[in-house]
Design a protein around this motif. Structure first.
Motif, short mmCIF file in Angstrom:
data_model
loop_
_atom_site.label_atom_id
_atom_site.label_comp_id
_atom_site.label_asym_id
_atom_site.label_seq_id
_atom_site.Cartn_x
_atom_site.Cartn_y
_atom_site.Cartn_z
N UNK A 288 58.47 -57.24 77.33
CA UNK A 288 58.19 -56.48 76.08
C UNK A 288 58.69 -57.35 74.88
N UNK A 289 57.90 -57.82 73.82
CA UNK A 289 58.17 -58.63 72.89
C UNK A 289 59.16 -57.61 71.83
N UNK A 290 60.07 -58.28 71.26
CA UNK A 290 60.49 -57.47 70.18
C UNK A 290 59.70 -57.03 68.96
N UNK B 20 59.71 -55.73 59.64
CA UNK B 20 61.07 -55.43 59.81
C UNK B 20 62.12 -56.36 60.39
N UNK B 21 63.36 -56.35 60.35
CA UNK B 21 64.52 -57.02 60.88
C UNK B 21 64.42 -56.96 62.22
N UNK B 22 64.12 -57.86 63.18
CA UNK B 22 64.00 -57.93 64.20
C UNK B 22 65.41 -57.70 65.21
N UNK B 23 66.37 -58.02 64.56
CA UNK B 23 67.94 -57.97 64.98
C UNK B 23 67.93 -56.42 65.05
N UNK B 24 67.30 -55.44 64.47
CA UNK B 24 67.51 -54.05 64.79
C UNK B 24 67.23 -53.75 66.09
N UNK B 25 66.34 -54.63 66.78
CA UNK B 25 65.93 -54.30 68.24
C UNK B 25 67.02 -54.60 69.12
N UNK B 26 67.58 -56.09 68.75
CA UNK B 26 68.65 -56.81 69.53
C UNK B 26 69.88 -55.74 69.48
N UNK B 27 70.23 -55.16 68.41
CA UNK B 27 71.32 -54.10 68.16
C UNK B 27 71.14 -52.92 69.20
N UNK B 28 69.95 -52.47 69.24
CA UNK B 28 69.80 -51.22 70.01
C UNK B 28 69.90 -51.51 71.51
N UNK B 29 69.12 -52.60 71.78
CA UNK B 29 69.24 -53.04 73.06
C UNK B 29 70.65 -53.26 73.63
#
Length: 242
Positions: free
Chosen positions: A175-177, A190-199
């Motif tokens: 699943x892509x960011x 949006x800022x894709x680092x949001x996904x990274x932080x949540x993961x």
């Protein structure tokens, strides 16, 4: 009626500019310059969304967010003065739905406000009969919005729950960011680092060893994949918004 947005910032220039842009975009705007004032305004007239500065005098934005959420569900967009990841993590941990780093474009903030409100209003009700999802010792009940690992309840934020539900519904698939941001957050940008932080936060709660994740694996250059023994995988539903 127009959605009501409460803007909380002790910088009068930022507050005035943000309020002006939101007003011209058709929102009803309230303003507060500190934490106690924000809580007072939110009690008097419940906002549909709060734009909340992290650095406030007396009572910081994190505490204001906690108290707002204790009084009832309300979307929050956090304004952070720095781009430090720690600030973003803290804001997301207390339940902020999004964050914007200063300096920011007021137009972008208006788009973020509209996006979060669309997400909240468009979230479909989960059918009462929706079956639990199970994999690798994790049981997630979509209707009750409750998740456990080996029988112990997981303390998940709203976004962590939605992210885990999406991954469980799409086992074995990369699943892509961008896809996760669109399907879990409802954002087209949006800022894709949001996904990274949540993961990373989700791994700390579901993995036996978050430093060497076994369940939520990184697919380099793409995003993430939920892996579980084949006989424990829930049936894939082909995607869809969590």
């Amino acid at each position: 009626p127009p959605a009501r947005v409460l803007v909380v910032d002790d910088d009068p220039t930022v507050s005035e500019v943000v309020s002006g842009y939101l007003d011209r975009a058709g929102f009803a705007v309230d303003r507060a310059a500190d934490g106690p004032g924000a809580l007072e305004r939110a009690t008097a007239v419940r906002p549909d969304l709060v734009v909340l500065d992290l650095m406030l005098p007396g009572m910081d934005g994190l505490e204001v967010c906690r108290r707002l959420r204790a009084a009832g569900p309300v979307p929050v967009i956090m304004l952070t003065a720095r781009g430090d990841e720690d600030d973003r993590v803290l804001g997301l941990e207390v339940g902020a739905d999004d964050y914007v780093t200063k300096p920011f474009s007021p137009r972008e903030l208006v788009l973020r406000v509209a996006s979060v409100l669309r997400r909240v209003r468009a979230r479909p009700a989960v059918p009462a009969a929706a079956p639990p999802l199970r994999a690798a010792g994790i049981t997630l009940d979509p209707a009750a919005r409750r998740a456990t690992k080996d029988g112990t309840e997981l303390a998940l934020t709203v976004r962590e729950f939605d992210l885990l539900m999406f991954l469980l519904r799409n086992p074995g698939r990369a699943c892509g960011r961008e896809e996760l941001m669109r399907e879990v957050w409802g954002w087209e940008f949006g800022d894709l680092s949001t996904v990274t932080v949540h993961v990373r936060r989700l791994r700390s709660k579901v993995e036996d060893d978050p430093g060497q994740p076994r369940l939520i694996q990184t697919v380099w250059g793409v995003g993430y994949r939920f892996e579980a023994p084949a006989d424990e995988r829930p049936p894939a539903d082909g995607g869809g918004r969590a």
